[in-house]
Motif scaffolding. Structure first.
Motif, PDB file in Angstrom:
ATOM      1  N   VAL A 163       0.851  -1.194   0.000  1.00  0.00           N
ATOM      2  CA  VAL A 163       0.000   0.000   0.000  1.00  0.00           C
ATOM      3  C   VAL A 163       0.887   1.243   0.000  1.00  0.00           C
ATOM      4  CG1 VAL A 163      -1.863   1.241   1.160  1.00  0.00           C
ATOM      5  CG2 VAL A 163      -1.727  -1.257   1.358  1.00  0.00           C
ATOM      6  N   PRO A 164       1.050   1.882  -1.163  1.00  0.00           N
ATOM      7  CA  PRO A 164       1.780   3.143  -1.183  1.00  0.00           C
ATOM      8  C   PRO A 164       0.887   4.284  -0.691  1.00  0.00           C
ATOM      9  CG  PRO A 164       1.704   2.129  -3.385  1.00  0.00           C
ATOM     10  CD  PRO A 164       0.732   1.412  -2.496  1.00  0.00           C
ATOM     11  N   ILE A 165       1.399   5.074   0.216  1.00  0.00           N
ATOM     12  CA  ILE A 165       0.718   6.298   0.658  1.00  0.00           C
ATOM     13  C   ILE A 165       1.787   7.386   0.607  1.00  0.00           C
ATOM     14  CG2 ILE A 165      -0.607   7.442   2.483  1.00  0.00           C
ATOM     15  CD1 ILE A 165      -1.415   4.682   3.513  1.00  0.00           C
ATOM     16  N   TYR A 166       2.100   7.784  -0.596  1.00  0.00           N
ATOM     17  CA  TYR A 166       3.225   8.681  -0.841  1.00  0.00           C
ATOM     18  C   TYR A 166       2.764   9.756  -1.808  1.00  0.00           C
ATOM     19  CZ  TYR A 166       8.115   8.560   0.460  1.00  0.00           C
ATOM     20  OH  TYR A 166       9.315   8.779   1.078  1.00  0.00           O
ATOM     21  N   THR A 167       2.917  11.013  -1.458  1.00  0.00           N
ATOM     22  CA  THR A 167       2.406  12.057  -2.340  1.00  0.00           C
ATOM     23  C   THR A 167       3.497  13.033  -2.749  1.00  0.00           C
ATOM     24  OG1 THR A 167       1.777  13.517  -0.524  1.00  0.00           O
ATOM     25  CG2 THR A 167       0.133  11.948  -1.264  1.00  0.00           C
ATOM     26  N   MET A 168       3.348  13.515  -3.978  1.00  0.00           N
ATOM     27  CA  MET A 168       4.186  14.583  -4.518  1.00  0.00           C
ATOM     28  C   MET A 168       5.674  14.293  -4.313  1.00  0.00           C
ATOM     29  SD  MET A 168       1.743  17.751  -3.352  1.00  0.00           S
ATOM     30  CE  MET A 168       2.777  19.039  -3.997  1.00  0.00           C
ATOM     31  N   SER A 169       6.124  13.153  -4.835  1.00  0.00           N
ATOM     32  CA  SER A 169       7.498  12.752  -4.616  1.00  0.00           C
ATOM     33  C   SER A 169       8.060  12.089  -5.854  1.00  0.00           C
ATOM     34  CB  SER A 169       7.559  11.804  -3.415  1.00  0.00           C
ATOM     35  OG  SER A 169       8.875  11.660  -2.968  1.00  0.00           O
ATOM     36  N   LYS A 170       9.244  11.534  -5.720  1.00  0.00           N
ATOM     37  CA  LYS A 170       9.911  10.823  -6.808  1.00  0.00           C
ATOM     38  C   LYS A 170      10.233   9.414  -6.355  1.00  0.00           C
ATOM     39  CE  LYS A 170      12.034  14.986  -8.649  1.00  0.00           C
ATOM     40  NZ  LYS A 170      11.745  15.156 -10.030  1.00  0.00           N
ATOM     41  N   THR A 174       1.751 -10.174  -6.005  1.00  0.00           N
ATOM     42  CA  THR A 174       1.577  -9.377  -4.784  1.00  0.00           C
ATOM     43  C   THR A 174       0.468  -8.367  -5.019  1.00  0.00           C
ATOM     44  OG1 THR A 174       3.892  -9.648  -4.188  1.00  0.00           O
ATOM     45  CG2 THR A 174       2.726  -7.811  -3.171  1.00  0.00           C
ATOM     46  N   GLY A 175      -0.418  -8.233  -4.068  1.00  0.00           N
ATOM     47  CA  GLY A 175      -1.515  -7.285  -4.186  1.00  0.00           C
ATOM     48  C   GLY A 175      -1.032  -5.845  -4.064  1.00  0.00           C
ATOM     49  N   LEU A 176      -1.749  -4.942  -4.698  1.00  0.00           N
ATOM     50  CA  LEU A 176      -1.451  -3.511  -4.653  1.00  0.00           C
ATOM     51  C   LEU A 176      -2.751  -2.779  -4.364  1.00  0.00           C
ATOM     52  CD1 LEU A 176       0.748  -1.303  -5.210  1.00  0.00           C
ATOM     53  CD2 LEU A 176      -0.160  -1.225  -7.536  1.00  0.00           C
ATOM     54  N   ALA A 177      -2.731  -1.933  -3.345  1.00  0.00           N
ATOM     55  CA  ALA A 177      -3.940  -1.195  -2.991  1.00  0.00           C
ATOM     56  C   ALA A 177      -3.559   0.231  -2.626  1.00  0.00           C
ATOM     57  CB  ALA A 177      -4.635  -1.863  -1.809  1.00  0.00           C
ATOM     58  N   GLY A 178      -4.499   1.116  -2.782  1.00  0.00           N
ATOM     59  CA  GLY A 178      -4.262   2.500  -2.415  1.00  0.00           C
ATOM     60  C   GLY A 178      -5.472   3.342  -2.750  1.00  0.00           C
ATOM     61  N   TYR A 179      -5.292   4.635  -2.623  1.00  0.00           N
ATOM     62  CA  TYR A 179      -6.404   5.534  -2.885  1.00  0.00           C
ATOM     63  C   TYR A 179      -5.885   6.877  -3.383  1.00  0.00           C
ATOM     64  CZ  TYR A 179      -4.938   7.079   1.699  1.00  0.00           C
ATOM     65  OH  TYR A 179      -4.178   7.515   2.749  1.00  0.00           O
ATOM     66  N   HIS A 180      -6.652   7.513  -4.177  1.00  0.00           N
ATOM     67  CA  HIS A 180      -6.458   8.877  -4.679  1.00  0.00           C
ATOM     68  C   HIS A 180      -4.977   9.204  -4.899  1.00  0.00           C
ATOM     69  CE1 HIS A 180      -7.833  12.820  -5.698  1.00  0.00           C
ATOM     70  NE2 HIS A 180      -7.257  13.402  -4.672  1.00  0.00           N
ATOM     71  N   GLY A 181      -4.544  10.354  -4.454  1.00  0.00           N
ATOM     72  CA  GLY A 181      -3.181  10.809  -4.689  1.00  0.00           C
ATOM     73  C   GLY A 181      -2.125  10.010  -3.965  1.00  0.00           C
ATOM     74  N   GLY A 182      -2.475   9.328  -2.904  1.00  0.00           N
ATOM     75  CA  GLY A 182      -1.499   8.545  -2.156  1.00  0.00           C
ATOM     76  C   GLY A 182      -0.947   7.373  -2.934  1.00  0.00           C
ATOM     77  N   MET A 183      -1.641   6.967  -3.973  1.00  0.00           N
ATOM     78  CA  MET A 183      -1.135   5.903  -4.833  1.00  0.00           C
ATOM     79  C   MET A 183      -1.116   6.361  -6.286  1.00  0.00           C
ATOM     80  SD  MET A 183      -2.187   1.919  -5.287  1.00  0.00           S
ATOM     81  CE  MET A 183      -3.013   1.759  -6.842  1.00  0.00           C
ATOM     82  N   GLY A 184      -2.237   6.739  -6.819  1.00  0.00           N
ATOM     83  CA  GLY A 184      -2.361   7.013  -8.246  1.00  0.00           C
ATOM     84  C   GLY A 184      -1.617   8.235  -8.738  1.00  0.00           C
ATOM     85  N   ASP A 185      -1.406   9.208  -7.884  1.00  0.00           N
ATOM     86  CA  ASP A 185      -0.735  10.438  -8.295  1.00  0.00           C
ATOM     87  C   ASP A 185       0.543  10.651  -7.484  1.00  0.00           C
ATOM     88  OD1 ASP A 185      -0.469  12.762  -9.817  1.00  0.00           O
ATOM     89  OD2 ASP A 185      -1.497  13.989  -8.333  1.00  0.00           O
TER      90      ASP A 185
END
Length: 104
Positions: free
Chosen positions: A55-62, A79-90
Protein backbone atom coordinates in the motif's frame (compact mmCIF):
# COMPACT_ATOMS: atom_id res chain seq x y z
CA UNK A 1 -0.12 -14.93 8.20
CA UNK A 2 -0.74 -12.37 5.49
CA UNK A 3 1.71 -9.49 5.50
CA UNK A 4 1.17 -5.96 4.22
CA UNK A 5 3.72 -3.26 3.56
CA UNK A 6 2.64 0.36 3.84
CA UNK A 7 5.17 2.84 2.48
CA UNK A 8 4.26 6.38 3.45
CA UNK A 9 5.76 9.82 2.99
CA UNK A 10 5.90 12.80 0.71
CA UNK A 11 4.20 16.12 1.26
CA UNK A 12 3.13 16.40 4.94
CA UNK A 13 0.07 18.48 4.03
CA UNK A 14 -1.58 15.32 2.72
CA UNK A 15 -1.07 13.73 6.16
CA UNK A 16 0.58 10.51 4.97
CA UNK A 17 1.56 9.39 8.48
CA UNK A 18 -1.98 9.77 9.80
CA UNK A 19 -3.38 7.99 6.74
CA UNK A 20 -0.86 5.14 7.11
CA UNK A 21 -1.92 4.72 10.73
CA UNK A 22 -5.59 4.43 9.73
CA UNK A 23 -4.89 1.94 6.91
CA UNK A 24 -2.58 -0.10 9.16
CA UNK A 25 -5.37 -0.40 11.72
CA UNK A 26 -7.86 -1.54 9.10
CA UNK A 27 -5.45 -4.17 7.81
CA UNK A 28 -4.61 -5.42 11.30
CA UNK A 29 -8.34 -5.80 11.96
CA UNK A 30 -8.42 -8.05 8.86
CA UNK A 31 -5.61 -10.23 10.22
CA UNK A 32 -2.61 -8.76 8.42
CA UNK A 33 0.80 -8.34 9.97
CA UNK A 34 1.63 -4.76 8.94
CA UNK A 35 5.06 -3.33 8.18
CA UNK A 36 5.44 0.45 7.92
CA UNK A 37 8.27 2.14 5.99
CA UNK A 38 8.92 5.81 5.29
CA UNK A 39 11.28 5.57 2.32
CA UNK A 40 10.65 4.54 -1.26
CA UNK A 41 13.80 2.40 -0.90
CA UNK A 42 11.45 -0.18 0.62
CA UNK A 43 10.16 -0.80 -2.92
CA UNK A 44 13.64 -2.00 -3.95
CA UNK A 45 13.82 -4.68 -1.25
CA UNK A 46 14.35 -8.23 -2.52
CA UNK A 47 11.72 -9.35 0.03
CA UNK A 48 9.02 -7.14 -1.52
CA UNK A 49 7.48 -10.01 -3.48
CA UNK A 50 6.95 -11.99 -0.25
CA UNK A 51 4.33 -9.47 0.88
CA UNK A 52 0.65 -10.26 0.38
CA UNK A 53 -0.17 -6.59 -0.12
CA UNK A 54 1.66 -3.33 -0.81
CA UNK A 55 0.00 0.00 0.00
CA UNK A 56 1.78 3.14 -1.18
CA UNK A 57 0.72 6.30 0.66
CA UNK A 58 3.22 8.68 -0.84
CA UNK A 59 2.41 12.06 -2.34
CA UNK A 60 4.19 14.58 -4.52
CA UNK A 61 7.50 12.75 -4.62
CA UNK A 62 9.91 10.82 -6.81
CA UNK A 63 10.69 7.14 -7.09
CA UNK A 64 13.88 5.63 -8.49
CA UNK A 65 13.86 3.34 -11.54
CA UNK A 66 15.09 0.32 -9.60
CA UNK A 67 12.32 0.85 -7.04
CA UNK A 68 9.61 0.97 -9.72
CA UNK A 69 11.06 -2.05 -11.50
CA UNK A 70 11.07 -4.16 -8.34
CA UNK A 71 7.59 -3.00 -7.31
CA UNK A 72 6.19 -3.76 -10.77
CA UNK A 73 7.85 -7.19 -10.71
CA UNK A 74 6.28 -8.02 -7.34
CA UNK A 75 2.82 -7.00 -8.60
CA UNK A 76 3.25 -9.00 -11.84
CA UNK A 77 4.17 -12.03 -9.72
CA UNK A 78 0.97 -11.77 -7.68
CA UNK A 79 1.58 -9.38 -4.78
CA UNK A 80 -1.51 -7.28 -4.19
CA UNK A 81 -1.45 -3.51 -4.65
CA UNK A 82 -3.94 -1.19 -2.99
CA UNK A 83 -4.26 2.50 -2.42
CA UNK A 84 -6.40 5.53 -2.89
CA UNK A 85 -6.46 8.88 -4.68
CA UNK A 86 -3.18 10.81 -4.69
CA UNK A 87 -1.50 8.54 -2.16
CA UNK A 88 -1.14 5.90 -4.83
CA UNK A 89 -2.36 7.01 -8.25
CA UNK A 90 -0.74 10.44 -8.29
CA UNK A 91 2.24 9.66 -6.08
CA UNK A 92 5.10 9.67 -8.58
CA UNK A 93 4.16 11.78 -11.59
CA UNK A 94 7.46 11.36 -13.41
CA UNK A 95 7.44 7.54 -13.24
CA UNK A 96 5.48 6.37 -16.28
CA UNK A 97 5.93 2.65 -15.48
CA UNK A 98 4.46 3.28 -12.03
CA UNK A 99 1.50 5.15 -13.54
CA UNK A 100 0.76 2.28 -15.95
CA UNK A 101 1.03 -0.27 -13.13
CA UNK A 102 -1.53 1.70 -11.09
CA UNK A 103 -3.78 2.28 -14.09
CA UNK A 104 -3.34 6.05 -13.96
Amino acid sequence: MREALIVWGGWPGHEPEQCATIVAGLLRDEGFQVHLETSTRAFASPQLSTMSLIVPIYTMSKIEKDEVANLSKAVREGTGLAGYHGGMGDAFREAVEYQFMCGG
